[in-house]
Design a protein around this motif. Sequence first.
Motif, mmCIF file in Angstrom:
data_model
loop_
_atom_site.group_PDB
_atom_site.id
_atom_site.type_symbol
_atom_site.label_atom_id
_atom_site.label_comp_id
_atom_site.label_asym_id
_atom_site.label_seq_id
_atom_site.Cartn_x
_atom_site.Cartn_y
_atom_site.Cartn_z
ATOM 1 N N ASP A 106 0.810 -1.222 0.000
ATOM 2 C CA ASP A 106 0.000 0.000 0.000
ATOM 3 C C ASP A 106 0.840 1.268 0.000
ATOM 4 O OD1 ASP A 106 -2.203 -1.502 0.047
ATOM 5 O OD2 ASP A 106 -2.474 -1.431 2.234
ATOM 6 N N ASP A 107 1.959 1.225 0.723
ATOM 7 C CA ASP A 107 2.701 2.459 0.919
ATOM 8 C C ASP A 107 4.170 2.223 0.564
ATOM 9 O OD1 ASP A 107 2.668 5.053 1.532
ATOM 10 O OD2 ASP A 107 2.623 4.808 3.723
ATOM 11 N N PHE A 108 4.387 1.626 -0.598
ATOM 12 C CA PHE A 108 5.742 1.135 -0.892
ATOM 13 C C PHE A 108 6.775 2.247 -0.997
ATOM 14 C CE2 PHE A 108 3.807 1.737 -5.025
ATOM 15 C CZ PHE A 108 4.822 2.126 -5.870
ATOM 16 N N LYS A 109 6.394 3.389 -1.601
ATOM 17 C CA LYS A 109 7.417 4.436 -1.790
ATOM 18 C C LYS A 109 7.860 5.036 -0.458
ATOM 19 C CE LYS A 109 7.993 5.441 -6.444
ATOM 20 N NZ LYS A 109 7.522 6.164 -7.604
ATOM 21 N N ALA A 110 6.937 5.099 0.504
ATOM 22 C CA ALA A 110 7.281 5.676 1.804
ATOM 23 C C ALA A 110 8.219 4.751 2.596
ATOM 24 C CB ALA A 110 6.009 5.927 2.607
ATOM 25 N N ASN A 111 8.289 3.472 2.187
ATOM 26 C CA ASN A 111 9.125 2.510 2.903
ATOM 27 C C ASN A 111 10.422 2.186 2.150
ATOM 28 O OD1 ASN A 111 7.722 1.307 5.503
ATOM 29 N ND2 ASN A 111 6.172 1.968 4.029
ATOM 30 N N ILE A 112 10.690 2.999 1.151
ATOM 31 C CA ILE A 112 11.953 2.860 0.415
ATOM 32 C C ILE A 112 12.669 4.214 0.509
ATOM 33 C CG2 ILE A 112 12.990 2.490 -1.868
ATOM 34 C CD1 ILE A 112 10.475 0.938 -2.654
ATOM 35 N N PRO A 113 13.931 4.248 0.929
ATOM 36 C CA PRO A 113 14.646 5.538 1.015
ATOM 37 C C PRO A 113 15.053 6.031 -0.374
ATOM 38 C CG PRO A 113 16.021 3.741 1.816
ATOM 39 C CD PRO A 113 14.747 3.112 1.386
ATOM 40 N N VAL A 114 14.064 6.478 -1.141
ATOM 41 C CA VAL A 114 14.276 6.817 -2.553
ATOM 42 C C VAL A 114 15.364 7.888 -2.721
ATOM 43 C CG1 VAL A 114 13.161 7.678 -4.659
ATOM 44 C CG2 VAL A 114 11.886 6.206 -3.086
ATOM 45 N N ALA A 115 15.253 8.979 -1.950
ATOM 46 C CA ALA A 115 16.206 10.084 -2.122
ATOM 47 C C ALA A 115 17.628 9.619 -1.789
ATOM 48 C CB ALA A 115 15.801 11.255 -1.230
ATOM 49 N N GLU A 116 17.773 8.840 -0.700
ATOM 50 C CA GLU A 116 19.123 8.377 -0.308
ATOM 51 C C GLU A 116 19.722 7.470 -1.387
ATOM 52 O OE1 GLU A 116 16.548 8.601 1.868
ATOM 53 O OE2 GLU A 116 17.245 8.297 3.930
ATOM 54 N N ILE A 117 18.874 6.608 -1.942
ATOM 55 C CA ILE A 117 19.382 5.660 -2.954
ATOM 56 C C ILE A 117 19.803 6.415 -4.207
ATOM 57 C CG2 ILE A 117 18.668 3.783 -4.507
ATOM 58 C CD1 ILE A 117 17.038 2.674 -2.089
ATOM 59 N N LYS A 118 18.982 7.387 -4.614
ATOM 60 C CA LYS A 118 19.347 8.164 -5.806
ATOM 61 C C LYS A 118 20.635 8.945 -5.560
ATOM 62 C CE LYS A 118 14.947 8.616 -8.140
ATOM 63 N NZ LYS A 118 13.811 9.474 -8.488
ATOM 64 N N ALA A 119 20.756 9.513 -4.344
ATOM 65 C CA ALA A 119 21.961 10.295 -4.022
ATOM 66 C C ALA A 119 23.194 9.382 -4.000
ATOM 67 C CB ALA A 119 21.781 11.002 -2.683
ATOM 68 N N LEU A 120 23.015 8.192 -3.433
ATOM 69 C CA LEU A 120 24.128 7.228 -3.362
ATOM 70 C C LEU A 120 24.672 6.932 -4.759
ATOM 71 C CD1 LEU A 120 25.288 5.262 -1.092
ATOM 72 C CD2 LEU A 120 23.751 3.554 -2.026
ATOM 73 N N LEU A 121 23.751 6.772 -5.720
ATOM 74 C CA LEU A 121 24.168 6.442 -7.079
ATOM 75 C C LEU A 121 24.737 7.645 -7.834
ATOM 76 C CD1 LEU A 121 21.259 4.031 -8.053
ATOM 77 C CD2 LEU A 121 23.682 3.430 -7.871
ATOM 78 N N SER A 122 24.222 8.841 -7.511
ATOM 79 C CA SER A 122 24.694 9.996 -8.282
ATOM 80 C C SER A 122 25.951 10.637 -7.684
ATOM 81 C CB SER A 122 23.583 11.037 -8.440
ATOM 82 O OG SER A 122 23.182 11.475 -7.167
ATOM 83 N N ASP A 123 26.158 10.467 -6.365
ATOM 84 C CA ASP A 123 27.325 11.112 -5.724
ATOM 85 C C ASP A 123 28.510 10.153 -5.601
ATOM 86 O OD1 ASP A 123 25.591 13.148 -5.438
ATOM 87 O OD2 ASP A 123 25.255 12.881 -3.286
ATOM 88 N N ARG A 124 28.899 9.554 -6.700
ATOM 89 C CA ARG A 124 30.028 8.619 -6.619
ATOM 90 C C ARG A 124 31.239 9.200 -7.344
ATOM 91 N NH1 ARG A 124 28.055 3.038 -8.849
ATOM 92 N NH2 ARG A 124 26.860 4.342 -10.269
#
Length: 384
Positions: A320-338
Amino acid sequence: MDIGIEKIGFYTPKNYIDIVELAKARNQEPDKFTIGIGQDKQAVPAVYEDAVTMAAEASHQILTDDDKKNLGLLIVGSESSVDESKAAALFLIDLLDLPENIRAFEIKEACYGATAGLQMATDYIAAHPDKKALVIASDIARYGINTPGEVTQGAGSVAMVVSANPQVLKLEGKSSFMSRNVGDFWRPTFSKTAFARGKYSNQIYIEFFETLWKQYQAEFSVSADDFKAMLFHIPYTKMGKKAMRTLQGKISDAKYAQLEKEYQASILFGRQVGNLYTGSLYLGLLSYLINSDVKSADQLLLFSYGSGAVGELYSGIVGDDFKANIPVAEIKALLSDRNKISIADYEDVFQQSISDGESVDPTTVSGHFYLSEIKENERIYSKK
Ligand code: HMG
């Protein structure tokens, strides 16, 4: 009772190499690596990173104190073991400040390990609905410099909290599986790099998918139309597509085109890190949940494959609330700030290791957790 994935976190090392640069250094056509294999970047772990530190990072991203208090089971799926005896999970008790009244161990079966852990955790929650389980996939894929598998290397970890509150993916308990003694890929205890019969491994992967898909349809009276997407173990991003192609002509052209479109969303992250071995299917799930138009209640089919070989096809319903239970911003930042490193620097790091008696300067460490020392041949880990 509903059971499944409540939360999901991800970690990949800070350094990567560019696949076009790798192709040039190996005198290969860049298109072979970017289109024929389907990779763009490859994660390169630092000398102080391993299956333990990456597992700690991915878990640290999602675990709350409340989760920790309720954990009764901790399983690390890995084929990049740091010890032939002690489980990676034990180091995590300290690094993550977990309670001691927990069953903690490691599972190995190539890229299938985390799926075995997930199914075991599901059974555990069925018996203990008020508890939670932490299942972590953590691996470094290493084939060696200038080998055919080199372009498919990668590293990272996916951590999943499994509970009776499956906000991310409810597991339906519908699953078909098979095991066969196959020599497609192996890593003897003396070797830090894997041995693979590459083309044969592709063939077995596809054969397992075809066999299990027939079995799954017969066992559960379903068709491709029942699924919004099919997600695959992704050793390199062309691989799942090759397996999916076996459906062409057997399902409607429109459904095939839609599944292909969904598949593209599931490989966006994999293209940027490479093979995570047992975490690859779950990175594909994350990529799909973050990058597609999937909605809660959509049904997904997941194909897990571990060389050697075990395959499992199972389904889940998006929570029901999948996006709220995934750290979307952190994951995107992890991939872009390498940091992109040169092929020469990667070759250098690839050969490095920490020897007995050596320690790591913490100021050189980028993450929260690291292998700080090897003392009397014992690995000592620290938090920053
Ligand atoms: P290779 O022999 O270097 O590559 O090894 P190839 O000659 O097969 O070419 C690869 C593709 O690039 C081909 O496409 C070529 O046509 C294409 P395909 O026929 O496969 O569709 N190609 C080009 N495309 C565009 N422009 C060009 C061009 N040139 C060629 N100019 C191999 C490839 C995957 C075998 C190798 O990298 C390898 O051995 N990898 C490791 C094993 C592996 O990943 N196996 C996957 C299945 S097993 C599995 O998934 C389990 C695993 O994760 C381990 C575990 O369970 O723990 C591996």
